[in-house]
Design a protein around this motif. Structure first.
Motif, short mmCIF file in Angstrom:
data_model
loop_
_atom_site.label_atom_id
_atom_site.label_comp_id
_atom_site.label_asym_id
_atom_site.label_seq_id
_atom_site.Cartn_x
_atom_site.Cartn_y
_atom_site.Cartn_z
N GLN A 51 0.83 -1.20 0.00
CA GLN A 51 0.00 0.00 0.00
C GLN A 51 0.87 1.26 0.00
O GLN A 51 0.61 2.20 -0.75
CB GLN A 51 -0.92 0.00 1.23
CG GLN A 51 -1.85 1.17 1.30
CD GLN A 51 -2.74 1.11 2.53
OE1 GLN A 51 -2.59 0.24 3.37
NE2 GLN A 51 -3.65 2.05 2.63
N GLU A 52 1.90 1.27 0.83
CA GLU A 52 2.77 2.44 0.91
C GLU A 52 3.56 2.64 -0.40
O GLU A 52 3.69 3.77 -0.89
CB GLU A 52 3.73 2.27 2.08
CG GLU A 52 4.43 3.53 2.48
CD GLU A 52 5.25 3.37 3.74
OE1 GLU A 52 5.59 4.41 4.32
OE2 GLU A 52 5.58 2.23 4.13
N LEU A 55 1.06 3.81 -3.11
CA LEU A 55 0.64 5.19 -2.84
C LEU A 55 1.73 6.17 -3.24
O LEU A 55 1.46 7.18 -3.88
CB LEU A 55 0.29 5.36 -1.35
CG LEU A 55 -0.02 6.79 -0.91
CD1 LEU A 55 -1.28 7.30 -1.60
CD2 LEU A 55 -0.18 6.84 0.60
#
Length: 108
Positions: A51-52, A55
């Motif tokens: 996710q990081e 993103l």
């Protein structure tokens, strides 16, 4: 090659380099503002979550695209104002001519 295109090339290269630096600084500031570490994750950084990493990639891509569009637009406007002619475009940016309508098979 037209003189305006020759004159525009070094300016375009300089603006491209400057826009890359501006976008890099803007991304680092944005990454800090959203509360993450000082350094954005690399795609191969296994200590960071999917996710990081995704993103960071999406944010970086969006910022670079906006900065590039703004710099390209400002450059084209400046060329038009200074020379009285539109900024030259590369052949890859032109739309292809419309294709002819297909002929219906008449089943001879």
């Amino acid at each position: 090659m037209r003189a305006s295109k020759v004159a525009h090339r070094p300016v375009g290269l300089a603006l491209g380099a400057a826009s890359g630096m501006i976008a890099g600084v803007a991304f680092k500031q944005a990454w800090k503002m959203i509360g993450h570490d000082d350094d954005a994750p690399d795609a191969t950084d296994e200590d960071r979550t999917w996710q990081e990493v995704l993103l960071a990639a999406a944010l970086q891509g969006a910022i670079f695209a906006v900065v590039k569009a703004a710099v390209d637009r400002a450059g084209a406007t400046t060329v038009r104002r200074l020379s009285g002619t539109p900024a030259p475009t590369s052949p890859g940016k032109r739309l292809p001519p419309p294709s002819p309508e297909p002929v219906a098979d008449r089943g001879c």
